[in-house]
Scaffold this active site. Structure first.
Site, PDB file in Angstrom:
ATOM      1  N   HIS A 168       0.818  -1.216   0.000  1.00  0.00           N
ATOM      2  CA  HIS A 168       0.000   0.000   0.000  1.00  0.00           C
ATOM      3  C   HIS A 168       0.852   1.266   0.000  1.00  0.00           C
ATOM      4  O   HIS A 168       0.432   2.296   0.508  1.00  0.00           O
ATOM      5  CB  HIS A 168      -0.954   0.027   1.211  1.00  0.00           C
ATOM      6  CG  HIS A 168      -1.661  -1.266   1.455  1.00  0.00           C
ATOM      7  ND1 HIS A 168      -2.867  -1.584   0.868  1.00  0.00           N
ATOM      8  CD2 HIS A 168      -1.305  -2.349   2.185  1.00  0.00           C
ATOM      9  CE1 HIS A 168      -3.232  -2.798   1.248  1.00  0.00           C
ATOM     10  NE2 HIS A 168      -2.303  -3.295   2.047  1.00  0.00           N
ATOM     11  N   SER A 289      14.054  21.784 -16.621  1.00  0.00           N
ATOM     12  CA  SER A 289      12.776  22.459 -16.845  1.00  0.00           C
ATOM     13  C   SER A 289      13.061  23.778 -17.543  1.00  0.00           C
ATOM     14  O   SER A 289      14.115  24.385 -17.338  1.00  0.00           O
ATOM     15  CB  SER A 289      12.094  22.701 -15.503  1.00  0.00           C
ATOM     16  OG  SER A 289      11.250  23.826 -15.577  1.00  0.00           O
ATOM     17  N   LYS A 295      15.472  21.914 -11.554  1.00  0.00           N
ATOM     18  CA  LYS A 295      14.801  20.639 -11.803  1.00  0.00           C
ATOM     19  C   LYS A 295      15.665  19.609 -12.516  1.00  0.00           C
ATOM     20  O   LYS A 295      16.480  19.925 -13.373  1.00  0.00           O
ATOM     21  CB  LYS A 295      13.539  20.869 -12.648  1.00  0.00           C
ATOM     22  CG  LYS A 295      12.462  21.615 -11.903  1.00  0.00           C
ATOM     23  CD  LYS A 295      11.708  20.729 -10.937  1.00  0.00           C
ATOM     24  CE  LYS A 295      10.627  19.982 -11.668  1.00  0.00           C
ATOM     25  NZ  LYS A 295       9.851  19.169 -10.730  1.00  0.00           N
ATOM     26  N   GLU A 302       9.252   8.305 -17.120  1.00  0.00           N
ATOM     27  CA  GLU A 302       7.875   8.801 -17.283  1.00  0.00           C
ATOM     28  C   GLU A 302       7.323   8.458 -18.664  1.00  0.00           C
ATOM     29  O   GLU A 302       6.177   8.054 -18.818  1.00  0.00           O
ATOM     30  CB  GLU A 302       7.821  10.316 -17.074  1.00  0.00           C
ATOM     31  CG  GLU A 302       7.914  10.719 -15.612  1.00  0.00           C
ATOM     32  CD  GLU A 302       7.968  12.231 -15.435  1.00  0.00           C
ATOM     33  OE1 GLU A 302       7.292  12.744 -14.545  1.00  0.00           O
ATOM     34  OE2 GLU A 302       8.699  12.914 -16.182  1.00  0.00           O
TER      35      GLU A 302
END
Ligand code: ARG
Length: 470
Positions: A168, A289, A295, A302
């Site tokens: 979980h 970024s 970043k 992804e």
């Protein structure tokens, strides 16, 4: 793709398949029904198939050796033209098969018109697609074997690196990073098996089935199958020209593999975040970024996670394409190529990406260990300890629950509590409890086949390498 022929010339060649049709096909319909834009990718397979067809026709005495020889030469010339980018693909000729056949006749004259004896585009395309898929499966499985090697190597380096295991997404019990990686390995090993199974069933030749019922020229189907490298021939001509279950099976194996990749990538994305900080991803596989200078985004994992949508979609496309189709060939099947090609390309690219990424993941053992100490991760070990001292498990579970409650109130880990605090409700706990409560003690005690103990992880890696000859 634009038609570069004059309308007159196009019209006369279109007559190749004009047959009983009185009016010539509407231009819109020509473009709507054409597949050459995407099926030209099968030109190698189509040429191989036609070369074998020419040889088979001469072996069985349907055409002369000279005719076959000139067909083979013509087809090899066409292959050169395509490879050099000099082949003029024509939409008015609909697909890869008619483009190549038409060019063959341009090159060698009358003999070219005999190459289609006893065959149909229906058995041609079913065969070309199987030939294509077999080669692609071979390439993808060899890249997957490389990826399995990389995972095993990283797992070996981290056989004893402690990290939290989650259920979980909450800290559950300590595990080793090596054990976690070998879970990925197990998934991928099954994916490899599915792809190899798919290849077995794909490796049968439809040639000789012709349009649907077989051919009156007594084709030597075994000859054709063997020359093209198939394991055997399809048993039923109707089935051979119409079913695309081999493509569905590939797309299914690809979708499952990509679904596995999406899970790993999700973990890499989480682990490389500041919140987890378990691993450092190589800069080469991340991007910055456009606005936030600090970043470092995990774009590659992804994208792999995102591309899973395509492969899952392609599987549904093919299942839906095939659903309810009556025997035998229907034009619907022309729609099989783009989803199949896309699944092949997506899977292949993603395996490449992971082959670049996985060997360059840097684990952060200190952070992993620290996280493994959180969340009362050794509470089950404490309960098991009490069971070994004679308590029934449910009673032990209850007792440890109360200890954890006290630890939460006083804001401490279990191993930070004194023996007398731990022993408030029992006299079974002794000094030996502290080694049980460490993450190292916890993982070491799960010492059986499939368990997380470092020695078991090393055994699993060795067995896997032997089993797969990695
Ligand atoms: N382009 C077609 C396909 O991909 C080839 C077979 C066409 N056969 C036919 N009878 N129209 O399925």
């Amino acid at each position: 793709m634009k038609d570069e022929k004059t309308p007159d010339a196009a019209e006369s060649e279109r007559a190749l398949i004009q047959g009983r049709l009185k009016d010539s096909t509407d231009t819109f319909v020509q473009e709507f029904t054409a597949s050459v834009d995407f099926d030209k990718r099968l030109f190698e397979q189509d040429i191989t198939n036609s070369i074998v067809q020419a040889k088979m026709l001469s072996e069985t005495g349907v055409i002369t050796q000279e005719e076959a020889g000139s067909m083979v030469k013509g087809l090899e010339k066409i292959r050169e033209e395509v490879l050099r980018g000099e082949f003029n693909w024509r939409v008015d000729l609909e697909d890869v098969h008619m483009n190549i056949e038409n060019r063959l006749t341009e090159l060698i004259g009358e003999a070219g018109k005999k190459v289609h004896t006893g065959r149909s585009r229906n058995d041609q395309i079913a065969t070309d697609l199987r030939l294509f898929l077999i080669v692609e499966i071979d390439q993808i499985t060899s890249k997957i074997r490389q990826l399995l090697r990389e995972i095993a190597k990283l797992a070996e380096e981290n056989a004893a690196t402690v990290m939290p295991g989650f259920t979980h997404l909450q800290v559950a019990q300590p595990i080793t990073f090596g054990h976690h990686l070998m879970a990925w390995f197990s998934m991928l090993e099954r994916d490899l098996g599915r792809l190899m199974d798919c290849k077995k069933r794909t490796s049968f030749s439809p040639m000789g089935s012709a349009a649907l019922a077989g051919s009156t020229f007594h084709p030597d189907r075994d000859f054709s199958a063997e020359k093209m490298g198939f394991q055997g021939v399809c048993d039923n001509s109707l089935d051979a020209v119409s079913d695309r279950d081999f493509a569905i099976e590939f797309c299914s194996a690809a979708a499952i593999t990509m679904t596995h990749f999406s899970r790993w990538c999700e973990e890499l994305i989480l682990w490389s975040s500041d919140q987890f900080d378990f691993v450092e991803l190589p800069d080469r596989f991340c991007t910055g970024s456009s606005i936030m200078p600090q970043k470092k985004n995990p774009d590659v994992p992804e994208l792999i996670r995102g591309k899973t949508g395509r492969t899952n979609g392609n599987l549904i496309s093919l299942l839906t394409l095939m659903k309810s189709q009556p025997l035998a060939y229907n034009k619907d099947n022309q729609e099989d190529k783009e989803p199949l090609f896309d699944s092949v390309d997506t899977l292949s690219n993603c395996v490449d990406a992971l082959n670049g990424l996985i060997p360059n993941i840097a684990a952060k053992p200190t952070n992993m260990r620290q996280a493994a100490e959180s969340g009362f991760s050794t509470a089950t070990d404490l309960a098991d300890y009490l069971v070994k001292k004679g308590l029934p498990f449910r009673t032990a579970h209850d007792l440890v629950g109360r200890i954890v409650k006290r630890a939460i109130t006083t804001n401490r880990r279990l191993d930070e509590m004194s023996i007398s605090e731990l022993s408030a409700d029992t006299d079974l706990i002794g000094d030996d409890i502290y080694s049980v409560l460490t993450p190292e003690g916890s993982v070491a005690s799960r010492d059986h086949h499939g368990g997380t103990a470092p020695q078991q992880v090393r055994n699993a890696i060795k067995e896997a390498r032997d089993r797969l000859s990695l």
